[in-house]
Design a protein around this motif. Structure first.
Motif, short mmCIF file in Angstrom:
data_model
loop_
_atom_site.label_atom_id
_atom_site.label_comp_id
_atom_site.label_asym_id
_atom_site.label_seq_id
_atom_site.Cartn_x
_atom_site.Cartn_y
_atom_site.Cartn_z
N LYS A 96 0.83 -1.20 0.00
CA LYS A 96 0.00 0.00 0.00
C LYS A 96 0.87 1.26 0.00
N ASN A 97 1.91 1.26 0.85
CA ASN A 97 2.81 2.41 0.88
C ASN A 97 3.54 2.59 -0.45
N LEU A 98 3.96 1.49 -1.04
CA LEU A 98 4.62 1.55 -2.34
C LEU A 98 3.68 2.10 -3.40
N TRP A 99 2.44 1.67 -3.37
CA TRP A 99 1.43 2.15 -4.32
C TRP A 99 1.24 3.66 -4.19
N TYR A 100 1.10 4.12 -2.95
CA TYR A 100 0.86 5.55 -2.74
C TYR A 100 2.08 6.40 -3.09
N THR A 101 3.28 5.90 -2.77
CA THR A 101 4.47 6.73 -3.01
C THR A 101 4.98 6.64 -4.44
N ARG A 102 5.04 5.48 -5.01
CA ARG A 102 5.63 5.31 -6.34
C ARG A 102 4.62 5.50 -7.47
N VAL A 103 3.44 4.94 -7.33
CA VAL A 103 2.48 4.96 -8.43
C VAL A 103 1.66 6.24 -8.40
N LEU A 104 1.07 6.55 -7.27
CA LEU A 104 0.20 7.72 -7.20
C LEU A 104 0.96 9.01 -6.89
N GLY A 105 2.16 8.88 -6.38
CA GLY A 105 3.02 10.05 -6.14
C GLY A 105 2.64 10.85 -4.90
N TYR A 106 2.01 10.24 -3.92
CA TYR A 106 1.67 10.98 -2.70
C TYR A 106 2.87 11.09 -1.84
#
Length: 106
Positions: A96-106
């Motif tokens: 989930k953290n990887l998704w938010y930081t790498r993919v969505l750029g949050y």
């Protein structure tokens, strides 16, 4: 007769049989880490059904479930599934953290 007893013991071992734990909470109210609540519930239903038909066999099931071998095996399974569920939760947090930081750029 010996084969049927072995089958009953194997069934108890696979399903788990601490009957008081089954009735303490609903299946849907339990923490998701407790994966053995469903086998416990199934074992409780099997016990209740068998006990209605033959209280003597029901008592045999209770006695067999309280043997050290079955109780030890069940406790081992509880410990190991708890470890696995904690690891799975940690993995989901990392994803989930990887998704938010790498993919969505949050």
């Amino acid at each position: 007769m010996l084969q049927s007893r072995a089958l009953v013991i194997a069934l108890i071992l696979l399903l788990g049989t601490t009957l008081p734990e089954v009735h303490s909470k609903s299946v849907f109210e339990r923490d998701r880490r407790d994966w053995l609540v469903i086998p416990d519930a199934i074992a409780a239903y099997i016990y209740e059904t068998v006990n209605k038909m033959s209280p003597r066999v029901g008592q045999f099931l209770v006695d067999a479930a309280q043997t050290p071998v079955i109780a030890g095996t069940r406790n081992f399974l509880i410990r190991e599934t708890t470890k696995l569920s904690i690891l799975a939760e940690q993995l989901m947090e990392k994803i989930k953290n990887l998704w938010y930081t790498r993919v969505l750029g949050y």
